[in-house]
Design a protein around this motif. Structure first.
Motif, mmCIF file in Angstrom:
data_model
loop_
_atom_site.group_PDB
_atom_site.id
_atom_site.type_symbol
_atom_site.label_atom_id
_atom_site.label_comp_id
_atom_site.label_asym_id
_atom_site.label_seq_id
_atom_site.Cartn_x
_atom_site.Cartn_y
_atom_site.Cartn_z
ATOM 1 N N UNK A 1 -12.996 -4.356 -3.450
ATOM 2 C CA UNK A 1 -12.609 -3.109 -2.778
ATOM 3 C C UNK A 1 -11.942 -2.185 -3.789
ATOM 4 N N UNK A 2 -11.878 -0.903 -3.431
ATOM 5 C CA UNK A 2 -11.161 0.052 -4.279
ATOM 6 C C UNK A 2 -10.091 0.714 -3.423
ATOM 7 N N UNK A 3 -8.840 0.546 -3.815
ATOM 8 C CA UNK A 3 -7.713 1.054 -3.022
ATOM 9 C C UNK A 3 -7.609 2.569 -3.187
ATOM 10 N N UNK A 4 -7.659 3.274 -2.077
ATOM 11 C CA UNK A 4 -7.562 4.733 -2.066
ATOM 12 C C UNK A 4 -8.541 5.414 -3.019
ATOM 13 N N UNK A 5 -9.654 4.730 -3.276
ATOM 14 C CA UNK A 5 -10.656 5.328 -4.153
ATOM 15 C C UNK A 5 -10.283 5.335 -5.626
ATOM 16 N N UNK A 6 -9.131 4.799 -6.000
ATOM 17 C CA UNK A 6 -8.730 4.859 -7.410
ATOM 18 C C UNK A 6 -8.339 3.523 -8.047
ATOM 19 N N UNK A 7 -7.837 2.563 -7.248
ATOM 20 C CA UNK A 7 -7.349 1.321 -7.862
ATOM 21 C C UNK A 7 -8.262 0.154 -7.475
ATOM 22 N N UNK B 1 -1.193 2.687 -12.340
ATOM 23 C CA UNK B 1 -1.536 1.514 -11.539
ATOM 24 C C UNK B 1 -3.003 1.217 -11.807
ATOM 25 N N UNK B 2 -3.266 0.118 -12.550
ATOM 26 C CA UNK B 2 -4.643 -0.138 -12.988
ATOM 27 C C UNK B 2 -5.365 -1.164 -12.131
ATOM 28 N N UNK B 3 -4.606 -1.942 -11.339
ATOM 29 C CA UNK B 3 -5.269 -2.985 -10.551
ATOM 30 C C UNK B 3 -4.432 -3.352 -9.337
ATOM 31 N N UNK C 1 0.832 -1.200 0.000
ATOM 32 C CA UNK C 1 0.000 0.000 0.000
ATOM 33 C C UNK C 1 0.870 1.256 0.000
ATOM 34 N N UNK C 2 1.936 1.246 0.799
ATOM 35 C CA UNK C 2 2.821 2.415 0.860
ATOM 36 C C UNK C 2 3.390 2.724 -0.527
ATOM 37 N N UNK C 3 3.919 1.683 -1.166
ATOM 38 C CA UNK C 3 4.592 1.930 -2.447
ATOM 39 C C UNK C 3 3.620 2.153 -3.600
ATOM 40 N N UNK C 4 2.399 1.625 -3.475
ATOM 41 C CA UNK C 4 1.393 1.931 -4.502
ATOM 42 C C UNK C 4 1.110 3.431 -4.494
ATOM 43 N N UNK C 5 1.010 4.004 -3.295
ATOM 44 C CA UNK C 5 0.778 5.460 -3.214
ATOM 45 C C UNK C 5 1.945 6.231 -3.829
ATOM 46 N N UNK C 6 3.162 5.760 -3.547
ATOM 47 C CA UNK C 6 4.333 6.433 -4.118
ATOM 48 C C UNK C 6 4.318 6.349 -5.653
ATOM 49 N N UNK C 7 3.957 5.169 -6.161
ATOM 50 C CA UNK C 7 3.955 4.989 -7.624
ATOM 51 C C UNK C 7 2.861 5.832 -8.269
ATOM 52 N N UNK C 8 1.676 5.857 -7.636
ATOM 53 C CA UNK C 8 0.587 6.687 -8.156
ATOM 54 C C UNK C 8 1.014 8.157 -8.160
ATOM 55 N N UNK D 1 7.310 4.520 -12.714
ATOM 56 C CA UNK D 1 8.111 3.924 -11.657
ATOM 57 C C UNK D 1 7.422 2.644 -11.241
ATOM 58 N N UNK D 2 8.135 1.527 -11.312
ATOM 59 C CA UNK D 2 7.578 0.234 -10.921
ATOM 60 C C UNK D 2 8.528 -0.332 -9.880
ATOM 61 N N UNK D 3 8.240 -0.071 -8.619
ATOM 62 C CA UNK D 3 9.148 -0.533 -7.562
ATOM 63 C C UNK D 3 9.294 0.515 -6.484
ATOM 64 N N UNK D 4 10.452 0.531 -5.883
ATOM 65 C CA UNK D 4 10.624 1.357 -4.681
ATOM 66 C C UNK D 4 11.759 2.375 -4.813
#
Lengths: 380, 289
Positions: free
Chosen positions: B46-52, B35-37, B22-29, B135-138
């Motif tokens: 569920x919908x992650x952070x209202x967008x994914x 990030x489509x899924x 979750x932390x890094x998905x926010x960073x990537x977004x 960016x795909x990663x950390x």
């Protein structure tokens, strides 16, 4: 994680590989009793159980004519230091009369990315030396893990070691079983050296070495329990328990770094500027001030440390967390040696503010920090 | 314009609801990655952070969102199975951040991927980034700059250190790839060098290796035979003792093989400019460009 010979022998025996009897002793009296019970009055070998090669050359392997002599040898070997490791246990086993020795090993070959069976008719010696001097004497088989070692493949290899078909069949069986044991325990290395041909023509695994992949230990608690912490530096045991990767070295500059690659590069830079690193220490990628506290405790426990160097490149690790850890740790155990901090990246400003308030200064340039740490270690 | 990831990358995050995921998905977004899924079994719908949108399986995620790339943040015990799942779902690129996957698991995973034509980056890697928007990663986005230098490395923070030096001197990056510190990895130096050589928007490559194995030596041969672009190299672990794993599972000198000295010599023989320390990267690059 390295296993001792006696532990490796147990694993091979459980997988149906012929391993001669043998038991472990921690005292001369125990060694005498085992020798008397297993040898039938004949000779036995007494072998130091330490995680070091070259035990024989170091005097850690002795032949004894009888139980009394076995006890005398055990008394000498127990407590002996081999390559910095104190011998706590000896294996006592009946001496076998050996007609021939070969080598059978399993590794994961990094280049082909396959589990690979390696065999040689030149057994009983260091296989690395055979590989270096007479590589044509080593035969390899890259195994397809979906099918394992197929019978004809094993027999093909075994025929390179043994003319006699009965013996070749027995060796092929041992190779397939070794492959099974390798996967069952999650090994990164499993070797039988020597695989001996005894006077009666039978094959027996006289010595065994198994290294377990550390990443397998979570799903193999029974193997994790075999770890012999007495064979490791106490500081390394403490570090593992604190979730840190730590390796003790001989120098005077204590290093605390986030990330393994940067930690190695930091050690190299210490050397480049004329110092010697006291350790490798990776505090990992997490942001946990408690890890910094544990790291400082472990570094400062080493009396040869004359200066401590922090090198933090904040990415996932937050600079302010490390700064808080340093302040917390030095509050708990006041430092007796100078501290040089290099900190850059995520939350750098906040980190420097925290450190400055606590009376520390922090640099942002890696080379400058290393130079200072080396100079301070030398002056101390 | 870059290698492996770009504006066409449609990313599915395996383990999106976990702490790291979750932390890094926010960073990537935040960086602009599409990030489509997300995938977490049991949390489909569920919908992650209202967008994914989150799915129970990779197959559902790919069917619904046309994801073509996946990134894995699940624990080591289930990471191999996440890679198998991603390959079966049909994504072409799988990036595995997870550290601690048993090597024997990887001996089964790698041939499976090979048969399905999927590329794996990692495991035990920081992923990759093509500045300015994918960016795909950390890898921290804020240390990277768009530009024409390719970076490939077995390490994480050491890569950040060198990228930081490059960006500070005005050398932006086409793509930075962390291939991972494990003994068995999906994408080698050679794969990356070959892609950088073919990429019209990469002018030079910085290659950061370390002790253990022979990947760097093989890469040096490749550079000599197949690359016209300048390559600058670094090897970490010149002071590492033999027989000890230096943090990374793959960073170990076995007997007398895999030392920094032999790798640096192989680099030099192949015409690669060898850094003695990270701070030399800029000067060496300037001299070669």
């Amino acid at each position: 994680m390295n296993l001792h010979e006696y532990q490796a022998r147990d694993i091979l025996r459980r997988h149906g590989i012929p391993v001669p009897p043998g038991e472990v002793a921690t005292s001369a009296d125990q060694a005498r009793a085992i020798a008397a019970r297993l040898s039938g009055g004949g000779a036995v070998v007494v072998k130091a159980q330490v995680h070091a090669g070259g035990r024989g050359k170091a005097g850690g392997v002795k032949l004894a004519r009888d139980a009394a002599e076995a006890a005398a040898h055990a008394a000498k070997i127990l407590g002996m230091t081999i390559k910095g490791l104190v011998v706590q246990r000896v294996l006592v086993a009946p001496a076998a009369e050996i007609a021939a020795e070969s080598y059978v090993g399993m590794v994961v070959d990094r280049a082909s990315q396959r589990p690979t069976l390696m065999v040689s008719a030149a057994g009983g010696v260091d296989i690395e030396e055979v590989a270096a001097q007479t590589p044509e004497q080593i035969h390899r088989l890259a195994v397809d893990p979906r099918y394992g070692v197929l019978p004809h493949q094993a027999l093909g290899l075994a025929r390179k070691l043994y003319q006699d078909m009965t013996r070749a069949r027995a060796a092929a069986e041992i190779m397939q079983r070794l492959y099974g044991a390798f996967y069952a325990v999650g090994a990164s290395l499993a070797e039988i050296n020597p695989l001996a041909t005894t006077r009666d023509g039978a094959l027996a695994a006289l010595d065994a070495k198994i290294v377990i992949d550390d990443n397998e230990l979570d799903r193999h608690p029974e193997l994790a329990a075999l770890r012999d912490t007495s064979a490791e530096a106490p500081s390394e045991v403490a570090a593992r328990e604190a979730g840190l990767t730590f390796i003790k070295l001989d120098g005077s500059v204590g290093c605390c770094v986030n990330g393994a690659g940067l930690a190695m590069a930091t050690m190299d830079l210490v050397k480049y500027y004329g110092g010697e690193p006291a350790n490798f220490l990776d505090i990992g990628g997490s942001s946990d001030p408690q890890k910094v506290v544990s790291a400082l405790r472990i570094i400062t426990a080493d009396p040869s440390v004359r200066a401590i160097l922090f090198n933090i490149f904040g990415g996932i690790t937050r600079g302010d967390d490390v700064a808080n850890g340093i302040v917390q740790a030095t509050g708990q155990l006041p430092l007796k040696v100078p501290l040089v901090i290099r900190l850059t990246g995520t939350n750098e400003e906040l980190a420097i503010e925290i450190l400055t308030k606590a009376g520390f200064s922090a640099l942002t340039d890696m080379d400058e920090a290393v130079k200072q740490a080396v100079a301070k270690a030398r002056a101390a | 314009m870059s290698i492996f990831v770009d504006q066409q990358t449609r990313l599915a995050v395996q383990g999106i609801t976990g702490r790291d995921g979750s932390f890094h998905t926010r960073q990537m977004l935040g960086y602009g990655t599409k990030v489509v899924a997300g995938v977490t079994p049991g949390k489909g719908g569920q919908v992650f952070d209202g967008v994914v949108p989150v799915f129970d399986t990779m197959a559902d995620a790919v069917a619904e969102t046309r994801a073509n790339t996946s990134i894995i943040y699940v624990p080591a015990a289930v990471a191999a199975s996440a890679i198998f799942e991603a390959a079966d779902a049909g994504v072409a690129l799988i990036v595995c951040i997870t550290e601690g996957i048993p090597v024997l698991d990887m001996t089964r995973v790698l041939p499976y991927l090979h048969e399905r034509g999927a590329r794996l980056i990692g495991p035990n890697c920081p992923g990759l980034i093509s500045p300015p928007r994918s960016k795909v990663g950390i890898i921290p986005g804020n240390i990277c700059r768009p530009g024409r230098i390719g970076v490939v490395s077995r390490s994480g923070t050491l890569t950040y250190e060198i990228v930081h030096q490059l960006s500070g001197a005005g050398y932006g990056q086409s793509t930075c790839v962390g291939i991972g510190g494990d003994p068995l990895i999906g994408t080698s130096f050679i794969h990356c060098l070959s892609a950088f050589q073919a990429d019209p928007d990469t002018d030079a490559v910085v290659m950061i290796g370390e002790i253990g194995g022979t990947d760097e030596q093989q890469a040096a041969d490749f550079v000599q035979q197949a690359m016209s672009k300048p390559v600058i190299g670094f090897i970490a672990g010149q002071t590492a003792p033999p027989g000890r794993r230096m943090g990374h599972a793959g960073a170990i000198i076995a007997g007398s093989s895999g030392t920094a000295a032999e790798k640096m010599a192989a680099f030099a023989r192949a015409g690669i400019a060898v850094m003695k320390r990270p701070a030399e990267v800029v000067a060496l690059l300037k001299a070669r460009l």
